[in-house]
Scaffold this motif. Structure first.
Motif, PDB file in Angstrom:
ATOM      1  N   GLN A 159       0.826  -1.211   0.000  1.00 29.79           N
ATOM      2  CA  GLN A 159       0.000   0.000   0.000  1.00 29.79           C
ATOM      3  C   GLN A 159       0.858   1.257   0.000  1.00 29.79           C
ATOM      4  N   ARG A 160       1.897   1.271   0.832  1.00 28.80           N
ATOM      5  CA  ARG A 160       2.775   2.448   0.879  1.00 28.80           C
ATOM      6  C   ARG A 160       3.547   2.607  -0.432  1.00 28.80           C
ATOM      7  N   ALA A 161       3.991   1.492  -1.006  1.00 27.19           N
ATOM      8  CA  ALA A 161       4.687   1.566  -2.292  1.00 27.19           C
ATOM      9  C   ALA A 161       3.774   2.161  -3.357  1.00 27.19           C
ATOM     10  N   GLU A 162       2.532   1.686  -3.413  1.00 24.11           N
ATOM     11  CA  GLU A 162       1.585   2.213  -4.398  1.00 24.11           C
ATOM     12  C   GLU A 162       1.320   3.698  -4.165  1.00 24.11           C
ATOM     13  N   PRO A 191       9.192  -9.736  -5.584  1.00 23.77           N
ATOM     14  CA  PRO A 191       8.617 -10.112  -6.876  1.00 23.77           C
ATOM     15  C   PRO A 191       7.271  -9.446  -7.161  1.00 23.77           C
ATOM     16  N   GLY A 192       6.431  -9.335  -6.137  1.00 22.64           N
ATOM     17  CA  GLY A 192       5.125  -8.715  -6.316  1.00 22.64           C
ATOM     18  C   GLY A 192       5.236  -7.247  -6.679  1.00 22.64           C
ATOM     19  N   LEU A 193       6.131  -6.530  -5.992  1.00 16.34           N
ATOM     20  CA  LEU A 193       6.317  -5.107  -6.287  1.00 16.34           C
ATOM     21  C   LEU A 193       6.886  -4.905  -7.682  1.00 16.34           C
ATOM     22  N   ILE A 194       7.879  -5.700  -8.028  1.00 15.33           N
ATOM     23  CA  ILE A 194       8.543  -5.538  -9.325  1.00 15.33           C
ATOM     24  C   ILE A 194       7.587  -5.834 -10.476  1.00 15.33           C
ATOM     25  N   SER A 195       6.759  -6.866 -10.325  1.00 18.75           N
ATOM     26  CA  SER A 195       5.817  -7.206 -11.393  1.00 18.75           C
ATOM     27  C   SER A 195       4.648  -6.230 -11.449  1.00 18.75           C
ATOM     28  N   ARG A 196       4.252  -5.718 -10.297  1.00 17.46           N
ATOM     29  CA  ARG A 196       3.099  -4.809 -10.251  1.00 17.46           C
ATOM     30  C   ARG A 196       3.439  -3.419 -10.756  1.00 17.46           C
ATOM     31  N   PHE A 197       4.700  -3.005 -10.558  1.00 15.41           N
ATOM     32  CA  PHE A 197       5.105  -1.657 -10.950  1.00 15.41           C
ATOM     33  C   PHE A 197       6.295  -1.724 -11.918  1.00 15.41           C
TER      34      PHE A 197
END
Length: 284
Positions: A159-162, A191-197
């Motif tokens: 959430q904070r990353a987004e 992996p989730g952050l890298i693929s999502r953003f």
């Protein structure tokens, strides 16, 4: 995913917790060797309160003595709008780094401001960077947990990353400020952050004991991370987090791991060896 490796050498992080003042000439000589080594980025200093980090009170004087002919770009840390305004006028600085913590306790300790106020500071930082042609680097500190009992989970990290990326942050470094990350946590988060953003450069700023450095490097690399912060010999730690400092990833370990993968890092190894030898006169 961009497979280009970006190495961020962090002598600022390494020096900031040392109580005995390192003279300006010695700092500059050390930094110049690191510049000549050819890292992508050099985290060289900070524009923060001299009372908070007295070791770096000479950042402006050091900057005047640096060799700016190398390919390495300079990064300086800021903690509030005043720091942003002081750093932004220096043409030689490409990146302004801001520590934004998931932990309210640590945000107060580190920047003397809360999370909501710090989000406003990030908005101002991004505006200044847009106007001046510089780039903001936001560190999502306490990204792998915190020792203060503040709420932490992977959903909060995401959430904070987004929230930051939606604001316009293009480089986000997930920071393990107290060395409590594990390979499992790294593989659960990155992996989730890298693929999502995919349009955002997501890196790691990991602190670690010598016994766990390589496994953390491997976990981040295998998770798709290609931006790594490290410091020669693993020197450093955040004096705002703990009296018992946990060192950085050691750059020599990181270099060794990546070269074993067959990656040419385009470093000047002669200057790197000079920097290693010279470090004994810096970290006495």
């Amino acid at each position: 995913m961009n497979n280009k490796i970006k190495l961020v050498e962090c002598p600022r992080d390494a020096m900031q917790g040392i109580h005995q003042f390192i003279d300006t000439k010695t700092k500059a000589a050390y930094l110049n060797l690191l510049l000549q080594t050819g890292f992508d980025t050099l985290d060289f200093g900070s524009f923060v309160s001299e009372r908070a980090i007295p070791q770096l009170r000479d950042t402006r004087e050091v900057l005047e003595q640096l060799d700016l002919s190398t390919r390495t770009k300079l990064l300086a840390i800021v903690a509030n709008l005043r720091g942003v305004e002081e750093a932004i006028v220096h043409q030689a600085i490409t990146y302004l780094g801001f520590p934004f913590s998931i932990s309210e306790t640590f945000q107060q300790r580190n920047t003397n401001s809360g999370i909501e106020q710090s989000l406003h500071t990030i908005d101002q930082l991004l505006e200044h960077c847009d106007r001046s042609g510089k780039t903001a680097v936001v560190y999502l500190s306490m990204g792998f947990g915190n020792p203060y009992g503040d709420e932490w989970n992977i959903e909060i990290v995401e959430q904070r990353a987004e929230q930051l990326i939606t604001r316009g942050v293009k480089i986000l470094s997930i920071a393990d400020t107290t060395g409590i990350s594990t390979p499992q946590k790294i593989k659960e988060i990155l992996p989730g952050l890298i693929s999502r953003f995919p349009a955002t450069e997501i890196g790691v700023h990991l602190h670690s004991s010598p016994s766990t450095r390589l496994e953390k490097i491997a976990a981040a690399y295998e998770s798709g991370c290609r931006r790594f912060d490290s410091a020669l010999k693993g020197y450093g730690g955040c004096p705002m987090a703990s009296d018992d400092l946990t060192g950085n990833l050691a750059t020599e370990d990181l270099i060794g791991y990546l070269e074993e993968k067959g990656i040419d890092l385009h470093l000047n190894k002669e200057k790197w060896q000079e920097a290693i030898l010279f470090s004994d006169s810096v970290f006495f």
